[in-house]
Design a protein around this motif. Structure first.
Motif, PDB file in Angstrom:
ATOM      1  N   TYR A  29      37.286  37.993  33.726  1.00 57.24           N
ATOM      2  CA  TYR A  29      37.858  39.349  33.790  1.00 57.24           C
ATOM      3  C   TYR A  29      37.061  40.213  34.739  1.00 57.24           C
ATOM      4  O   TYR A  29      37.619  40.999  35.517  1.00 57.24           O
ATOM      5  CB  TYR A  29      37.889  39.944  32.384  1.00 57.24           C
ATOM      6  N   GLU A  30      35.690  40.084  34.702  1.00 57.04           N
ATOM      7  CA  GLU A  30      34.861  40.885  35.608  1.00 57.04           C
ATOM      8  C   GLU A  30      35.152  40.505  37.066  1.00 57.04           C
ATOM      9  O   GLU A  30      35.224  41.382  37.953  1.00 57.04           O
ATOM     10  CB  GLU A  30      33.385  40.663  35.276  1.00 57.04           C
ATOM     11  N   SER A  35      38.380  42.043  37.917  1.00 57.77           N
ATOM     12  CA  SER A  35      38.242  43.511  38.048  1.00 57.77           C
ATOM     13  C   SER A  35      37.601  43.860  39.372  1.00 57.77           C
ATOM     14  O   SER A  35      38.019  44.821  40.054  1.00 57.77           O
ATOM     15  CB  SER A  35      37.402  44.056  36.899  1.00 57.77           C
ATOM     16  N   LYS A  36      36.560  43.093  39.741  1.00 57.46           N
ATOM     17  CA  LYS A  36      35.903  43.371  41.015  1.00 57.46           C
ATOM     18  C   LYS A  36      36.873  43.120  42.178  1.00 57.46           C
ATOM     19  O   LYS A  36      36.917  43.896  43.150  1.00 57.46           O
ATOM     20  CB  LYS A  36      34.652  42.499  41.178  1.00 57.46           C
ATOM     21  N   LYS A  37      37.637  42.024  42.033  1.00 55.84           N
ATOM     22  CA  LYS A  37      38.601  41.712  43.087  1.00 55.84           C
ATOM     23  C   LYS A  37      39.649  42.800  43.191  1.00 55.84           C
ATOM     24  O   LYS A  37      40.049  43.237  44.291  1.00 55.84           O
ATOM     25  CB  LYS A  37      39.232  40.353  42.787  1.00 55.84           C
ATOM     26  N   LEU A  38      40.120  43.309  42.005  1.00 58.09           N
ATOM     27  CA  LEU A  38      41.120  44.388  41.971  1.00 58.09           C
ATOM     28  C   LEU A  38      40.559  45.676  42.546  1.00 58.09           C
ATOM     29  O   LEU A  38      41.249  46.426  43.259  1.00 58.09           O
ATOM     30  CB  LEU A  38      41.597  44.589  40.532  1.00 58.09           C
ATOM     31  N   GLU A  39      39.237  45.906  42.224  1.00 55.55           N
ATOM     32  CA  GLU A  39      38.618  47.143  42.738  1.00 55.55           C
ATOM     33  C   GLU A  39      38.520  47.074  44.250  1.00 55.55           C
ATOM     34  O   GLU A  39      38.771  48.078  44.955  1.00 55.55           O
ATOM     35  CB  GLU A  39      37.238  47.312  42.107  1.00 55.55           C
ATOM     36  N   THR A  46      48.162  49.664  37.743  1.00 57.86           N
ATOM     37  CA  THR A  46      46.804  49.089  37.857  1.00 57.86           C
ATOM     38  C   THR A  46      46.145  48.971  36.512  1.00 57.86           C
ATOM     39  O   THR A  46      45.473  48.002  36.197  1.00 57.86           O
ATOM     40  CB  THR A  46      45.949  49.943  38.821  1.00 57.86           C
ATOM     41  N   ASP A  47      46.256  49.986  35.641  1.00 55.26           N
ATOM     42  CA  ASP A  47      45.653  49.915  34.304  1.00 55.26           C
ATOM     43  C   ASP A  47      46.269  48.813  33.501  1.00 55.26           C
ATOM     44  O   ASP A  47      45.589  48.143  32.730  1.00 55.26           O
ATOM     45  CB  ASP A  47      45.790  51.250  33.572  1.00 55.26           C
TER      46      ASP A  47
END
Length: 585
Positions: A516-517, A520-524, A584-585
């Motif tokens: 998940y991290e 999340s980093k990839k999405l950020e 996104t959320d």
């Protein structure tokens, strides 16, 4: 007839030989063998069940002789009803014990002669266990042995040996007596054959009750011819054999209280005749000479007399008399020692009284000497003063009379003190009697305490039963506890499996979190990149859009500058931005 005490002595030797550890205990298997052997030689039916029943409370381990003695008396000795071969009985007991106690290879006598000495020891030993033979009986046996060997008695040598016996409590065991005879201490200079013949003669006399033996002529009852026979006299019979080896026995003359023996005159060319008259028949016998005839007459008459009096054999009677004499002598010595003790105590008391009287007399003599010195001094003073008158002399006489009266009074007081001491002595005796009575009362109290202790023991036994019940309850509780422990172990194994599953799920959750991290980093990064591109597009759109006249109202200031968008366009961009954020959320 056999005597129980003599049989018990031989059995004691056999039992002691089986007691390997010398603790007074023998295993049951060995007792079975011993009992069977005794029943066989004593002609008694052996009952093995009786031994098991007697020791039914102790089936394992060694058995004490305290328990075997009642069995021996009840099931073996009390059942003896017929005569048996006592010599064979003694040989059986001797076989069980002699190899474990002595080796005859280094002795001057054989095993057979050692057996005879062993039998003589049992005959002469005291009726106390462990068996020993005392100094007086040792001397009696050795005198008999020396006489049988034709040797004189050495009193000095035996006196020296008595000193050695003092270190052994003035007694010997059977094996020490055998060693004493076998080493030839008192038979030095004699050959082995002479010693063997001496032991045999003493054995026949003491053990086999042979009172006299020898060759004589006997008249037959049928053919009336005279035949030489070897006669052996015992307390109850006169047996005759073909020769002295006693192998072929020709007959017995049974002696009883009705028999009589008489001398006969010479007849039919036979001399030194005498006759033995019994109830059913008479026996005419011819001795070799007058001396032998007289000896045989006296010996046979002695046997008949003992039978009439109901007394045992002469040797047993002599042994009994010696024991009674020793007992009387010991009793007299004890009484004499007790009297000497009392006399010594009385003498010491008298000595103390005399010492007190002597001291008092010395004090009185000293006082008298002082008075005499004073009187002489007075006389000198009177002489120096040219003699006092008659009145002064009377005064002196009166003083002397007063002193004599005082001495008499002191003597009376001394006698009064003596009477008081006698009275105190009587009171002391009364106090001792009271103390004896108190001791008797104390014994009564001790018996009461013993009874209370027995009651306490009963209570202890009852408490032990309760304790056993508690132990059984605890055992049941222990079983339930073991079941609970097994159930707990099963639950622990299930919990451990759940823990392992939880750890596996935890590892999976950590892996999901890491993934998940990463997402999340990839999405950020993607959002940042999108924002950058949005900024570039917005900037590009701002530059491309035509500038139109704006509303009259105040201009909006945005990130793209003042009046970059209309209100409607700004509202549309806001809605579009909110929708992107929700996605996104």
């Amino acid at each position: 007839m056999w005597l129980r005490d003599e049989l018990l002595k031989s059995i004691w030797h056999a039992f002691t030989a089986l007691d390997v550890d010398q603790r007074g205990k023998v295993s049951k298997s060995q007792l079975k063998v011993l009992s069977h052997s005794l029943c066989t030689v004593m002609k008694i039916p052996h009952d093995p069940v009786a031994l098991e029943e007697h020791f039914k409370d102790d089936n394992k381990g060694p058995l004490s002789n305290q328990g075997y003695m009642p069995y021996l008396n009840r099931f073996i000795l009390d059942k003896v009803q017929e005569e048996f071969d006592v010599l064979e009985f003694n040989k059986m007991c001797w076989t069980l014990c002699y190899k474990k106690n002595i080796c005859t290879k280094h002795l001057l006598i054989s095993d057979q002669e050692a057996f005879k000495v062993w039998c003589i020891f049992n005959f002469l030993s005291e009726d106390k266990y462990p068996l020993v033979i005392i100094t007086e009986e040792i001397e009696y046996f050795l005198r008999k042995l020396m006489e049988a060997m034709g040797s004189g008695w050495d009193e000095e040598k035996f006196a020296d040996y008595k000193l050695q016996l003092n270190t052994k409590n003035n007694c010997l065991s059977a094996w020490e007596l055998i060693e004493l005879v076998g080493m030839g201490y008192f038979s030095k200079g004699m050959n082995c054959q002479t010693l063997s013949m001496g032991i045999m003669e003493v054995f026949q006399e003491l053990i086999l009750d042979v009172l006299k033996q020898g060759y004589m002529m006997k008249k037959g009852h049928k053919r009336k011819n005279w035949t030489e026979r070897w006669f052996v006299l015992r307390p109850t019979s006169l047996s005759y054999y073909v020769c002295e080896d006693q192998v072929e026995k020709k007959g017995d003359i049974i002696l009883d209280r009705t028999c009589c023996v008489e001398s006969l005159p010479d007849k039919e060319g036979k001399k030194n005749l005498f006759i033995i008259k019994c109830i059913d028949k008479s026996f005419e016998i011819s001795a070799s000479d007058k001396k032998k005839k007289q000896e045989w007459l006296q010996a046979i008459q002695t046997c008949i007399q003992l039978l009439r009096l109901g007394l045992p054999s002469p040797h047993r009677e002599a042994r009994l008399r010696r024991r009674e004499h020793r007992q009387r002598q010991q009793s007299e010595e004890d009484d004499l020692a007790e009297r000497m003790k009392h006399l010594q105590a009385a003498n010491e008391n008298k000595q103390r009284q005399l010492e007190g009287m002597r001291k008092k007399m010395e004090e009185a003599a000293a006082k008298a000497a002082v008075e005499e010195h004073r009187r002489k001094q007075t006389q000198l003073d009177l002489q120096d003063r040219y003699r006092l008158d008659l009145e002064k002399e009377k005064m002196v006489r009166q003083q002397m009379e007063e002193q004599v009266a005082q001495k008499s009074s002191e003597l009376e007081q001394y006698l009064q003190r003596v009477r008081e001491l006698e009275d105190m002595y009587h009171r002391l005796e009364e106090a001792l009697e009271d103390e004896r009575q108190a001791k008797q009362d104390e014994e009564v109290v001790l018996k009461l305490q013993a009874r209370l202790l027995e009651e306490e023991a009963a209570k202890r036994a009852e408490l032990e039963q309760i304790h056993l019940q508690q132990q059984r309850a605890l055992s049941q509780t222990e079983a339930e506890k073991q079941e609970l422990v097994a159930e707990q172990l099963a639950k622990e194994r299930a919990l451990q499996a759940a823990m392992l599953q939880l750890e596996r799920m935890e590892r999976e959750r950590h892996g999901a979190l890491e993934q998940y991290e990463k997402v999340s980093k990839k999405l950020e990064r993607a959002a940042n990149k999108t924002k950058t591109w949005k900024d570039k597009v917005a900037k590009h759109e701002g530059l491309v859009r035509l500038i139109q006249p704006g509303p009259k109202g105040p201009q909006r200031i945005t990130n793209w500058g003042p009046a970059s968008f209309t209100d409607a366009e700004l509202e549309l961009r806001k809605k579009s931005w909110q929708e992107k954020n929700c996605f996104t959320d």
